[in-house]
Design a protein around this motif. Structure first.
Motif, PDB file in Angstrom:
ATOM      1  N   TYR A  16       0.455  -1.364   0.038  1.00 38.85           N
ATOM      2  CA  TYR A  16       0.094   0.020  -0.365  1.00 38.85           C
ATOM      3  C   TYR A  16       0.883   1.213   0.219  1.00 38.85           C
ATOM      4  O   TYR A  16       0.474   1.989  -0.806  1.00 38.85           O
ATOM      5  CB  TYR A  16      -0.792   0.089   1.119  1.00 38.85           C
ATOM      6  CG  TYR A  16      -1.893   1.268   1.362  1.00 38.85           C
ATOM      7  CD1 TYR A  16      -2.658   1.037   0.195  1.00 38.85           C
ATOM      8  CD2 TYR A  16      -2.166   2.116   2.020  1.00 38.85           C
ATOM      9  CE1 TYR A  16      -3.890   2.222   0.241  1.00 38.85           C
ATOM     10  CE2 TYR A  16      -2.791   2.891   1.959  1.00 38.85           C
ATOM     11  CZ  TYR A  16      -3.641   3.529   1.278  1.00 38.85           C
ATOM     12  OH  TYR A  16      -4.297   4.591   1.369  1.00 38.85           O
TER      13      TYR A  16
ATOM     14  N   MET B 129       2.948   6.818  -7.039  1.00 39.54           N
ATOM     15  CA  MET B 129       1.808   7.416  -7.360  1.00 39.54           C
ATOM     16  C   MET B 129       2.120   8.999  -7.164  1.00 39.54           C
ATOM     17  O   MET B 129       2.312   9.156  -8.272  1.00 39.54           O
ATOM     18  CB  MET B 129       0.368   7.000  -7.249  1.00 39.54           C
ATOM     19  CG  MET B 129      -0.290   5.835  -7.062  1.00 39.54           C
ATOM     20  SD  MET B 129      -1.947   5.591  -7.425  1.00 39.54           S
ATOM     21  CE  MET B 129      -2.702   6.465  -8.546  1.00 39.54           C
TER      22      MET B 129
ATOM     23  N   ASN C 179      -3.655  15.896  -7.143  1.00 40.24           N
ATOM     24  CA  ASN C 179      -2.979  14.133  -6.891  1.00 40.24           C
ATOM     25  C   ASN C 179      -2.083  13.971  -5.668  1.00 40.24           C
ATOM     26  O   ASN C 179      -2.297  13.282  -5.009  1.00 40.24           O
ATOM     27  CB  ASN C 179      -2.884  13.810  -8.014  1.00 40.24           C
ATOM     28  CG  ASN C 179      -3.470  13.558  -8.980  1.00 40.24           C
ATOM     29  OD1 ASN C 179      -4.868  13.985  -9.058  1.00 40.24           O
ATOM     30  ND2 ASN C 179      -3.531  13.388 -10.005  1.00 40.24           N
TER      31      ASN C 179
ATOM     32  N   ALA D  26      -3.292  14.930  -2.445  1.00 37.22           N
ATOM     33  CA  ALA D  26      -3.976  14.123  -1.330  1.00 37.22           C
ATOM     34  C   ALA D  26      -3.590  12.559  -1.604  1.00 37.22           C
ATOM     35  O   ALA D  26      -3.838  11.961  -0.588  1.00 37.22           O
ATOM     36  CB  ALA D  26      -5.229  12.956  -2.816  1.00 37.22           C
ATOM     37  N   LEU D  27      -2.248  11.910  -1.674  1.00 40.39           N
ATOM     38  CA  LEU D  27      -1.484  10.806  -1.627  1.00 40.39           C
ATOM     39  C   LEU D  27      -0.906  11.303  -0.588  1.00 40.39           C
ATOM     40  O   LEU D  27      -0.633   9.906   0.297  1.00 40.39           O
ATOM     41  CB  LEU D  27      -0.903  10.492  -3.449  1.00 40.39           C
ATOM     42  CG  LEU D  27      -1.608  10.400  -4.591  1.00 40.39           C
ATOM     43  CD1 LEU D  27      -0.876  10.715  -6.078  1.00 40.39           C
ATOM     44  CD2 LEU D  27      -2.113   8.558  -4.193  1.00 40.39           C
TER      45      LEU D  27
ATOM     46  N   MET E 142      -1.871   9.608   2.685  1.00 40.04           N
ATOM     47  CA  MET E 142      -2.176   8.176   2.597  1.00 40.04           C
ATOM     48  C   MET E 142      -1.380   7.504   2.621  1.00 40.04           C
ATOM     49  O   MET E 142      -1.183   6.461   3.712  1.00 40.04           O
ATOM     50  CB  MET E 142      -3.098   7.405   1.622  1.00 40.04           C
ATOM     51  CG  MET E 142      -3.743   8.719   0.825  1.00 40.04           C
ATOM     52  SD  MET E 142      -4.673   8.253  -1.214  1.00 40.04           S
ATOM     53  CE  MET E 142      -5.488   9.519  -1.784  1.00 40.04           C
TER      54      MET E 142
ATOM     55  N   GLU F 140       0.063   5.537   6.696  1.00 36.50           N
ATOM     56  CA  GLU F 140      -0.870   4.368   7.468  1.00 36.50           C
ATOM     57  C   GLU F 140      -0.483   2.836   7.290  1.00 36.50           C
ATOM     58  O   GLU F 140      -0.253   2.243   7.772  1.00 36.50           O
ATOM     59  CB  GLU F 140      -2.308   4.418   7.047  1.00 36.50           C
ATOM     60  CG  GLU F 140      -3.106   4.222   6.319  1.00 36.50           C
ATOM     61  CD  GLU F 140      -4.396   3.726   5.830  1.00 36.50           C
ATOM     62  OE1 GLU F 140      -4.889   3.242   6.479  1.00 36.50           O
ATOM     63  OE2 GLU F 140      -4.807   4.148   5.319  1.00 36.50           O
TER      64      GLU F 140
ATOM     65  N   ASN G  33      -8.531   1.495   0.981  1.00 37.27           N
ATOM     66  CA  ASN G  33      -9.839   1.902   1.340  1.00 37.27           C
ATOM     67  C   ASN G  33     -11.320   1.672   1.248  1.00 37.27           C
ATOM     68  O   ASN G  33     -12.131   2.102   2.406  1.00 37.27           O
ATOM     69  CB  ASN G  33      -9.401   3.243   0.349  1.00 37.27           C
ATOM     70  CG  ASN G  33      -8.153   3.973   1.107  1.00 37.27           C
ATOM     71  OD1 ASN G  33      -7.390   5.035   2.466  1.00 37.27           O
ATOM     72  ND2 ASN G  33      -7.261   4.436  -0.245  1.00 37.27           N
TER      73      ASN G  33
ATOM     74  N   LYS H 267     -12.831   9.255   5.796  1.00 37.88           N
ATOM     75  CA  LYS H 267     -11.132   9.174   4.974  1.00 37.88           C
ATOM     76  C   LYS H 267     -10.997   8.098   4.296  1.00 37.88           C
ATOM     77  O   LYS H 267     -10.389   9.181   3.424  1.00 37.88           O
ATOM     78  CB  LYS H 267     -10.557   9.354   6.631  1.00 37.88           C
ATOM     79  CG  LYS H 267      -8.983   9.774   5.745  1.00 37.88           C
ATOM     80  CD  LYS H 267      -7.235   9.300   7.543  1.00 37.88           C
ATOM     81  CE  LYS H 267      -7.511   7.604   6.799  1.00 37.88           C
ATOM     82  NZ  LYS H 267      -6.743   7.057   7.723  1.00 37.88           N
ATOM     83  N   ARG H 268     -11.479   7.494   4.616  1.00 37.73           N
ATOM     84  CA  ARG H 268     -11.454   6.282   3.190  1.00 37.73           C
ATOM     85  C   ARG H 268     -12.273   7.154   2.089  1.00 37.73           C
ATOM     86  O   ARG H 268     -11.539   6.415   0.551  1.00 37.73           O
ATOM     87  CB  ARG H 268     -12.449   5.157   4.014  1.00 37.73           C
ATOM     88  CG  ARG H 268     -12.125   4.958   5.057  1.00 37.73           C
ATOM     89  CD  ARG H 268     -10.338   3.760   4.516  1.00 37.73           C
ATOM     90  NE  ARG H 268     -10.080   3.659   6.033  1.00 37.73           N
ATOM     91  CZ  ARG H 268      -8.676   3.066   5.707  1.00 37.73           C
ATOM     92  NH1 ARG H 268      -7.762   3.920   4.864  1.00 37.73           N
ATOM     93  NH2 ARG H 268      -7.946   2.930   7.529  1.00 37.73           N
TER      94      ARG H 268
ATOM     95  N   GLU I   8     -12.881  10.395   0.842  1.00 39.74           N
ATOM     96  CA  GLU I   8     -12.010  11.354   0.338  1.00 39.74           C
ATOM     97  C   GLU I   8     -11.207  10.477  -0.499  1.00 39.74           C
ATOM     98  O   GLU I   8     -11.080  10.740  -1.487  1.00 39.74           O
ATOM     99  CB  GLU I   8     -11.703  11.885   1.369  1.00 39.74           C
ATOM    100  CG  GLU I   8     -11.016  13.214   0.810  1.00 39.74           C
ATOM    101  CD  GLU I   8     -10.584  13.960   2.292  1.00 39.74           C
ATOM    102  OE1 GLU I   8     -10.853  13.976   3.129  1.00 39.74           O
ATOM    103  OE2 GLU I   8      -9.721  14.497   1.770  1.00 39.74           O
ATOM    104  N   ASN I   9     -10.910   9.375   0.032  1.00 41.03           N
ATOM    105  CA  ASN I   9      -8.961   8.689  -0.267  1.00 41.03           C
ATOM    106  C   ASN I   9      -9.853   8.326  -1.098  1.00 41.03           C
ATOM    107  O   ASN I   9      -9.098   8.173  -2.669  1.00 41.03           O
ATOM    108  CB  ASN I   9      -8.390   7.650   0.396  1.00 41.03           C
ATOM    109  CG  ASN I   9      -7.607   8.507   1.729  1.00 41.03           C
ATOM    110  OD1 ASN I   9      -7.536   9.571   1.484  1.00 41.03           O
ATOM    111  ND2 ASN I   9      -7.167   7.459   2.276  1.00 41.03           N
TER     112      ASN I   9
ATOM    113  N   ALA J  67     -10.527  11.127  -4.314  1.00 40.15           N
ATOM    114  CA  ALA J  67      -9.236  11.236  -5.006  1.00 40.15           C
ATOM    115  C   ALA J  67      -8.271  10.135  -5.938  1.00 40.15           C
ATOM    116  O   ALA J  67      -8.350  10.073  -6.962  1.00 40.15           O
ATOM    117  CB  ALA J  67      -8.396  11.953  -3.316  1.00 40.15           C
ATOM    118  N   LEU J  68      -8.673   9.124  -5.345  1.00 31.15           N
ATOM    119  CA  LEU J  68      -7.539   7.962  -6.350  1.00 31.15           C
ATOM    120  C   LEU J  68      -8.946   7.573  -7.442  1.00 31.15           C
ATOM    121  O   LEU J  68      -7.907   7.444  -9.082  1.00 31.15           O
ATOM    122  CB  LEU J  68      -8.081   6.702  -5.666  1.00 31.15           C
ATOM    123  CG  LEU J  68      -6.547   7.255  -3.592  1.00 31.15           C
ATOM    124  CD1 LEU J  68      -6.376   5.629  -2.746  1.00 31.15           C
ATOM    125  CD2 LEU J  68      -5.616   6.641  -4.930  1.00 31.15           C
TER     126      LEU J  68
END
Lengths: 150, 150
Positions: free
Chosen positions: A34, A41, A70, A73-74, A77, A80, B45, B66-67, B69-70, B73-74
């Motif tokens: 992940y 990306m 992009n 946003a990335l 992520m 985690e 996500n 949050k998931r 939103e991810n 974006a993705l």
């Protein structure tokens, strides 16, 4: 009877141990993949902005803004994916990420903050000169790679 | 008018050809990896939202938001990884993506739209019941996988 219990217990124990081991391994592998996907990306989008900044690609405001959005946003992520135990496996992450966790996390958050600011600047910018300074600020990722990436 | 159409067609064709020609093996591999990274991050996500919807994980509004939103974006990122010529290589993408490009693209855009709506709903939702219907709408990815994924 005793023998049966012993056999069953042994079965349960070995099953339990193998389950625990395999679940952890799967979770660790998934987490590593992940965060690597996230970094890949980021690199794809960041690299295209860098090409514009270096004059290797023509600057296009909408394209740059999309890349910056992009990356912003990335950037939120990947963190985690650095779960405990994921210093081992198919990864370039150094073990000292987890012994210096507060510093590593602060560096990731700093990257997020810079990336969000870049997206904000890029949203309304119409020239390369407007985005260049904040693009350079966002390149803090390099310092973190140097310290925490094999 | 006819001439204009011919000129435009020629332009589109030569653009298409030069795009196809310029994508070398490295670019194709990179594009495949990029879109796969995007899909992997969506799955990470999306899977956690699905676990909440199915009651396998406790619903937490902030986590769900949050998931969502991810994923929103993705969902906007992967499409550009489907470059011409990238039906060959280490990919599960079916070749008919490129022969049915308009349909494939429409399905990707539909997924984006649903994912953005889910993020909007999730942002203010406080119960699972509020997000469930739009979560189900966002699961349109399944139909696309069935048609275009090996």
């Amino acid at each position: 009877m005793n023998k049966l219990i012993k056999v069953s217990l042994a079965g349960v124990l070995s099953f339990g141990i193998s389950m625990a081991a395999s679940a952890d391994d799967d979770e660790i592998e998934e987490a590593i993949e992940y965060r690597q996907a996230g970094m890949e990306m980021i690199a794809w989008n960041f690299g295209r902005m860098a090409a514009m900044v270096k004059g290797k690609m023509p600057y296009e405001a909408a394209e740059f803004a999309k890349r910056a959005e992009n990356v912003a946003a990335l950037s939120k992520m990947s963190l985690e994916g650095y779960i405990l135990g994921s210093d081992e496996g198919d990864t370039d992450a150094k073990a000292k990420i987890w012994t210096n966790w507060a510093d590593f996390k602060a560096k990731m958050v700093e990257f997020e903050n810079q990336a969000v600011q870049l997206a904000d600047v890029a949203k309304t910018a119409t020239t390369l000169e407007e985005v260049k300074p904040q693009f350079k600020n966002t390149a803090v990722c390099k310092g973190c790679h140097k310290k925490y990436k094999k």
